[in-house]
Design a protein around this motif. Structure first.
Motif, PDB file in Angstrom:
ATOM      1  N   GLU A 107       0.833  -1.206   0.000  1.00  0.00           N
ATOM      2  CA  GLU A 107       0.000   0.000   0.000  1.00  0.00           C
ATOM      3  C   GLU A 107       0.866   1.254   0.000  1.00  0.00           C
ATOM      4  O   GLU A 107       0.594   2.219  -0.737  1.00  0.00           O
ATOM      5  CB  GLU A 107      -0.922   0.004   1.223  1.00  0.00           C
ATOM      6  N   LEU A 108       1.903   1.246   0.813  1.00  0.00           N
ATOM      7  CA  LEU A 108       2.762   2.426   0.900  1.00  0.00           C
ATOM      8  C   LEU A 108       3.578   2.617  -0.385  1.00  0.00           C
ATOM      9  O   LEU A 108       3.792   3.747  -0.826  1.00  0.00           O
ATOM     10  CB  LEU A 108       3.683   2.317   2.112  1.00  0.00           C
ATOM     11  N   LYS A 109       4.023   1.515  -0.990  1.00  0.00           N
ATOM     12  CA  LYS A 109       4.741   1.637  -2.265  1.00  0.00           C
ATOM     13  C   LYS A 109       3.834   2.239  -3.340  1.00  0.00           C
ATOM     14  O   LYS A 109       4.263   3.087  -4.128  1.00  0.00           O
ATOM     15  CB  LYS A 109       5.241   0.261  -2.722  1.00  0.00           C
ATOM     16  N   GLY A 110       2.569   1.806  -3.358  1.00  0.00           N
ATOM     17  CA  GLY A 110       1.630   2.372  -4.313  1.00  0.00           C
ATOM     18  C   GLY A 110       1.395   3.853  -4.067  1.00  0.00           C
ATOM     19  O   GLY A 110       1.270   4.638  -5.018  1.00  0.00           O
ATOM     20  N   LEU A 111       1.353   4.254  -2.800  1.00  0.00           N
ATOM     21  CA  LEU A 111       1.146   5.661  -2.460  1.00  0.00           C
ATOM     22  C   LEU A 111       2.355   6.497  -2.885  1.00  0.00           C
ATOM     23  O   LEU A 111       2.204   7.607  -3.413  1.00  0.00           O
ATOM     24  CB  LEU A 111       0.906   5.804  -0.955  1.00  0.00           C
ATOM     25  N   VAL A 112       3.553   5.949  -2.682  1.00  0.00           N
ATOM     26  CA  VAL A 112       4.767   6.653  -3.093  1.00  0.00           C
ATOM     27  C   VAL A 112       4.788   6.862  -4.602  1.00  0.00           C
ATOM     28  O   VAL A 112       5.132   7.949  -5.102  1.00  0.00           O
ATOM     29  CB  VAL A 112       6.024   5.889  -2.621  1.00  0.00           C
ATOM     30  N   ALA A 113       4.408   5.827  -5.337  1.00  0.00           N
ATOM     31  CA  ALA A 113       4.383   5.938  -6.808  1.00  0.00           C
ATOM     32  C   ALA A 113       3.335   6.961  -7.251  1.00  0.00           C
ATOM     33  O   ALA A 113       3.575   7.751  -8.175  1.00  0.00           O
ATOM     34  CB  ALA A 113       4.090   4.564  -7.420  1.00  0.00           C
ATOM     35  N   PHE A 114       2.176   6.959  -6.598  1.00  0.00           N
ATOM     36  CA  PHE A 114       1.119   7.921  -6.920  1.00  0.00           C
ATOM     37  C   PHE A 114       1.607   9.343  -6.674  1.00  0.00           C
ATOM     38  O   PHE A 114       1.386  10.249  -7.498  1.00  0.00           O
ATOM     39  CB  PHE A 114      -0.107   7.610  -6.047  1.00  0.00           C
ATOM     40  N   ALA A 115       2.282   9.549  -5.537  1.00  0.00           N
ATOM     41  CA  ALA A 115       2.786  10.874  -5.203  1.00  0.00           C
ATOM     42  C   ALA A 115       3.863  11.326  -6.183  1.00  0.00           C
ATOM     43  O   ALA A 115       3.917  12.504  -6.578  1.00  0.00           O
ATOM     44  CB  ALA A 115       3.340  10.871  -3.780  1.00  0.00           C
ATOM     45  N   LYS A 116       4.707  10.390  -6.612  1.00  0.00           N
ATOM     46  CA  LYS A 116       5.797  10.738  -7.520  1.00  0.00           C
ATOM     47  C   LYS A 116       5.273  11.286  -8.838  1.00  0.00           C
ATOM     48  O   LYS A 116       5.829  12.239  -9.407  1.00  0.00           O
ATOM     49  CB  LYS A 116       6.673   9.510  -7.760  1.00  0.00           C
ATOM     50  N   LYS A 117       4.181  10.730  -9.334  1.00  0.00           N
ATOM     51  CA  LYS A 117       3.583  11.229 -10.566  1.00  0.00           C
ATOM     52  C   LYS A 117       3.101  12.667 -10.429  1.00  0.00           C
ATOM     53  O   LYS A 117       3.020  13.402 -11.404  1.00  0.00           O
ATOM     54  CB  LYS A 117       2.414  10.327 -10.978  1.00  0.00           C
ATOM     55  N   LEU A 118       2.753  13.045  -9.199  1.00  0.00           N
ATOM     56  CA  LEU A 118       2.275  14.403  -8.928  1.00  0.00           C
ATOM     57  C   LEU A 118       3.401  15.354  -8.527  1.00  0.00           C
ATOM     58  O   LEU A 118       3.170  16.522  -8.218  1.00  0.00           O
ATOM     59  CB  LEU A 118       1.221  14.373  -7.805  1.00  0.00           C
ATOM     60  N   GLY A 119       4.628  14.825  -8.507  1.00  0.00           N
ATOM     61  CA  GLY A 119       5.773  15.665  -8.136  1.00  0.00           C
ATOM     62  C   GLY A 119       5.907  15.862  -6.642  1.00  0.00           C
ATOM     63  O   GLY A 119       6.486  16.869  -6.191  1.00  0.00           O
ATOM     64  N   ILE A 120       5.407  14.924  -5.838  1.00  0.00           N
ATOM     65  CA  ILE A 120       5.430  15.048  -4.377  1.00  0.00           C
ATOM     66  C   ILE A 120       6.295  13.950  -3.770  1.00  0.00           C
ATOM     67  O   ILE A 120       6.168  12.766  -4.127  1.00  0.00           O
ATOM     68  CB  ILE A 120       4.006  14.975  -3.792  1.00  0.00           C
ATOM     69  N   THR A 121       7.181  14.331  -2.873  1.00  0.00           N
ATOM     70  CA  THR A 121       8.027  13.403  -2.135  1.00  0.00           C
ATOM     71  C   THR A 121       7.348  13.034  -0.822  1.00  0.00           C
ATOM     72  O   THR A 121       6.867  13.919  -0.100  1.00  0.00           O
ATOM     73  CB  THR A 121       9.393  14.038  -1.823  1.00  0.00           C
ATOM     74  N   ILE A 122       7.285  11.745  -0.502  1.00  0.00           N
ATOM     75  CA  ILE A 122       6.744  11.314   0.792  1.00  0.00           C
ATOM     76  C   ILE A 122       7.910  10.949   1.708  1.00  0.00           C
ATOM     77  O   ILE A 122       8.771  10.137   1.350  1.00  0.00           O
ATOM     78  CB  ILE A 122       5.795  10.111   0.648  1.00  0.00           C
TER      79      ILE A 122
END
Length: 817
Positions: free
Chosen positions: A103-118
């Motif tokens: 779940e967290l890996k998917g969230l990181v990938a989603f954020a990366k597409k938006l230009g956001i670092t988690i």
């Protein structure tokens, strides 16, 4: 504290609140030297679903944010299910879910597409109660755990800790990457209280931090962030060199930092849980101040906020103001900024958005949110931590304080000596005012009043009131010890009292539940278990007194110092009777055998006398039988008459005549042998006897309806007091009434009836009274339903009794805790 005696609060699981949908994006045409603009999500206390987090990321991206600080651990939850240590997973209260690696890996990938670092946070070595599933990792200090309920320290000497951390952080790196890691590290000084309970020396935290630093470098983390150390500069942990070269600032207001390191992150002045009722311009202004310090990143803090509180605190609306703080356009005028904010917000969220109409202000007042919702949630968290980590102790013990009274070690002896020096210096500096021989004189209506020569600030004549009162001193009591009334509310009350002809505002400052004034001589004595936890400042009261003086209203302070005096807790003067405190919740006496007590009391009384503009001082209750169970539990023998004799002598030293000191009517049988400091009896439970031998005050109790009495019946009750020869003062009694209860019980309407009853007008029949009452409402330009209610309460008697019952229970639980 027995964990079984921590009363469970009634609280329902939070209802999820959706992230607003953006209809356009905000153009951030300049970010200056601030590289990162971020939000913090407190998943260490609340569970946020993955769809909600994805919606938040989209909202952030639309406002120019590029950083999400995701807190995965705190005392309440360990929100990540590790593959190597699945037993570590602890869901947040009310939830049964934690995040999986996928779940967290998917969230990181989603954020990366938006230009956001988690950036993940694993908080060590404090705030770690959720690590309890591994035996030996939590320090076994049950009293600290159950009393404070947060900032629980890890056992840094456990051989299991570093290998466990290595496994956990290795997985964190595989999910979030090596660029950034947050390792918490705040409020570590709380560990000192835990080790004091265990009677152990603190372990060497420098050795642990060195090992931690080596571990994160071995794992290949490039940037490690730690929270700024807390403000306890006297802690032995203040100078420990920590792992991580980047500091995230949060403790002080941003303007209090002279500069920030170039790689710093800042959340200072941007904590949405404590930014009270500030509007968008205030938030914008704090961001502008922060950019001048040139940090690497600005991160908006949302500690302790679940999704429903993001809406209550209007985090989404305030995020827009934060973004505007990074634009190249400067707004020095609040009105122009708010106009532009409204335009930007409407463009982003659409016409009719409630968030935009609030202009950055919370959806509900801070006092209501903090006092009602947050208090309950925090109490629930504390109970859960206590229950998870401890078995019941054999006996309750008093909470640890740093008292002025635990013997005379060097520090305490110096503090008491300094207290005496301050007191003597103040006495020498003040020009002694010789009290007149006659303390009381007759007014033009033949009623007693205090001689104007007894005042430090002679009262002004009130020329703007609607009524002249026959009784010398009339007004209202406000219970500041149980409830926080904002200072602007007190100013408004003074003005209303003046208009109605009242000249006295009686403020209860100290009783069982708080010491509500922060004195200059002993600021650490201030303490509150009440709703909101607020206390008042010396300067705030000086402004109130000055305003009252202009409007001919004197302010009379009340300070309980014999019985019902639990508010002295922070001074260490309360009799140690934890069973009585937790079972009864009130009736807490001072340890009257304590030697330094009178030295500190003398300074407090002198300061009160010089602060307030009344010759009267209220010494509060004298409930001796009520105090005996506590004193017996504490094995303290007290001669009350001897204590009152000493108090009388202390008043003489301070040039305060006991004839000007009020004491509440006691509920116990009074005999001729009962001695007490304070010659003026303040009747509360019964009417004064017709043959009362001394001047007295009396309260007409507005807490309760007598058969739902109307304004005319209240008028008649007040009128009856005028006929008494020895009446010195009549006050409207509102003890135990919150600001909300003032509205629910229609105190404002009842005060009008009392003012007419005490006035110099001839006695009125009901029809004539109704006309005078209506005209008074009109003259005062009173809006709403007060005239229509005609003195009756808005709340039913049943609702009021329920409110009172719940509040008494909540307050007792807070005092016990």
């Amino acid at each position: 504290i027995l964990k079984n005696d921590l009363t469970e609060v009634e609280i329902e699981p939070a209802k999820p609140v959706n992230v607003p949908k953006l209809y356009s994006k905000l153009k951030l045409n300049k970010m200056g030297s601030t590289e990162h603009l971020g939000m913090m999500v407190d998943a260490g206390r609340h569970y946020f679903t993955i769809p909600w987090l994805e919606a938040l990321l989209e909202y952030m991206a639309g406002l120019g944010y590029n950083w999400l600080h995701l807190r995965l651990s705190d005392d309440q939850a360990f929100a990540f299910k590790s593959a190597s240590h699945p037993e570590m997973a602890v869901p947040a209260p009310f939830y049964d879910q934690v995040y999986t690696a996928d779940e967290l890996k998917g969230l990181v990938a989603f954020a990366k597409k938006l230009g956001i670092t988690i950036v993940p946070e694993i908080n060590v070595p404090g705030h770690a109660a959720s690590w309890h599933h591994i035996p030996g990792l939590i320090m076994p200090c049950p009293r600290f755990i159950c009393t404070y309920g947060y900032a629980i320290p890890l056992n840094i000497e456990s051989p299991k800790l570093l290998p466990l951390l290595k496994d956990i952080l290795q997985e964190i790196k595989s999910i979030f990457g090596p660029a950034y890691l947050h390792l918490g590290g705040d409020e570590l000084e709380q560990a000192e209280l835990c080790y004091q309970e265990l009677e152990k020396d603190l372990p060497d935290y420098a050795v642990f931090e060195t090992s931690l630093d080596g571990l994160v470098k071995e794992l290949g983390f490039q940037n490690v962030i730690r929270w700024e150390r807390s403000s306890n500069e006297n802690s032995t942990l203040a100078e420990v060199k920590r792992a991580g070269e980047i500091t995230q600032y949060w403790v002080k207001s941003i303007g209090d930092y002279p500069e920030l390191p170039p790689n710093a992150f800042s959340s200072a002045s941007l904590y949405m849980d404590v930014n009270k009722d500030e509007n968008g311009y205030k938030i914008y202004s704090e961001v502008r101040k922060t950019t001048q310090k040139k940090p690497q990143g600005i991160v908006v803090g949302t500690f302790e906020l679940g999704t429903e509180w993001w809406m209550d605190r209007n985090v989404f609306g305030r995020m827009i103001a934060v973004s505007m703080g990074l634009m190249d356009k400067t707004y020095d005028d609040e009105a122009k900024f708010l106009e532009e904010y409204q335009k930007q917000c409407t463009t982003l969220l659409g016409e009719g958005s409630d968030l935009c109409h609030r202009r950055g202000q919370p959806m509900q007042p801070f006092s209501h949110w903090r006092g009602d919702q947050w208090d309950k949630r925090f109490t629930h968290w504390k109970i859960q931590v206590c229950t998870r980590l401890t078995d019941a102790l054999e006996a309750r013990t008093m909470r640890t304080v740093n008292p002025l009274s635990d013997g005379f070690n060097t520090r305490q002896a110096e503090e008491i000596a300094l207290a005496r020096k301050i007191f003597i210096k103040r006495l020498q500096k003040r020009q002694s005012k010789k009290m007149p021989t006659e303390l009381f004189v007759m007014n033009k209506f033949g009623k007693l009043k205090a001689n104007k020569d007894a005042y430090f600030y002679p009262p002004r004549a009130n020329r703007n009131s609607l009524f002249q009162h026959q009784v010398g001193h009339t007004g209202v009591t406000v219970d500041l010890s149980r409830y926080f009334f904002p200072m602007e509310r007190l100013h408004e009350l003074v003005e209303r009292l003046s208009h109605l002809g009242f000249n006295t505002l009686h403020l209860r400052l100290v009783d069982d539940f708080s010491f509500a004034i922060k004195t200059k001589s002993h600021p650490d004595v201030a303490w509150a278990s009440k709703q909101g936890g607020n206390v008042y400042t010396y300067s705030g009261f000086r402004e109130l007194v000055a305003y009252g003086h202009e409007l001919s209203v004197e302010i009379v302070p009340e300070i309980n110092m014999v019985s019902r005096a639990g508010g002295w807790f922070a001074a260490g003067f309360v009799a140690p009777c934890p069973n009585h405190i937790c079972e009864q919740g009130f009736g807490i006496p001072l340890n009257l055998t304590n030697v330094p007590l009178m030295a500190v009391v003398s300074n407090v009384l002198e300061e009160l006398r010089l602060t307030f503009n009344s010759p009267f001082l209220h010494f509060g209750y004298d409930e001796r039988v009520e105090s005996l169970p506590c004193l017996q539990e504490a094995d303290i023998n007290v001669d009350f008459n001897e204590v009152e004799k000493k108090a009388t002598a202390l008043l003489a030293v301070l040039d305060i005549p006991t004839s000007l000191v009020l004491r509440w009517q006691t509920s116990e049988d009074e005999t001729g042998t009962r001695r007490r400091a304070g010659a003026i009896t303040h009747y509360q439970w019964t009417n004064p006897p017709k043959d009362a031998p001394k001047p007295f005050f009396v309260s007409t109790d507005l807490r309760f309806d007598r058969q739902n009495e109307n304004a005319y019946e209240i008028y008649q009750n007040a009128r009856a007091y005028v006929e008494h020869d020895k009446v010195l003062g009549v006050l409207a009694g509102t003890l135990e009434m919150s600001p909300q209860a003032w509205n629910g019980r229609n105190v404002e309407g009842k005060l009008i009836a009392i003012a007419i009853g005490l006035s110099s007008m001839k006695t009125l029949d009901e029809e004539k009274f109704k006309k005078v009452y209506a005209k008074t409402c009109s003259d005062l330009n009173i809006q709403g339903d007060i005239a229509k209610l005609f003195g009756k309460a808005r709340w039913s008697e049943d609702r009021w009794q329920e409110e009172l019952k719940n509040e008494r229970g909540r307050r007792s639980n807070l005092t016990c805790a």
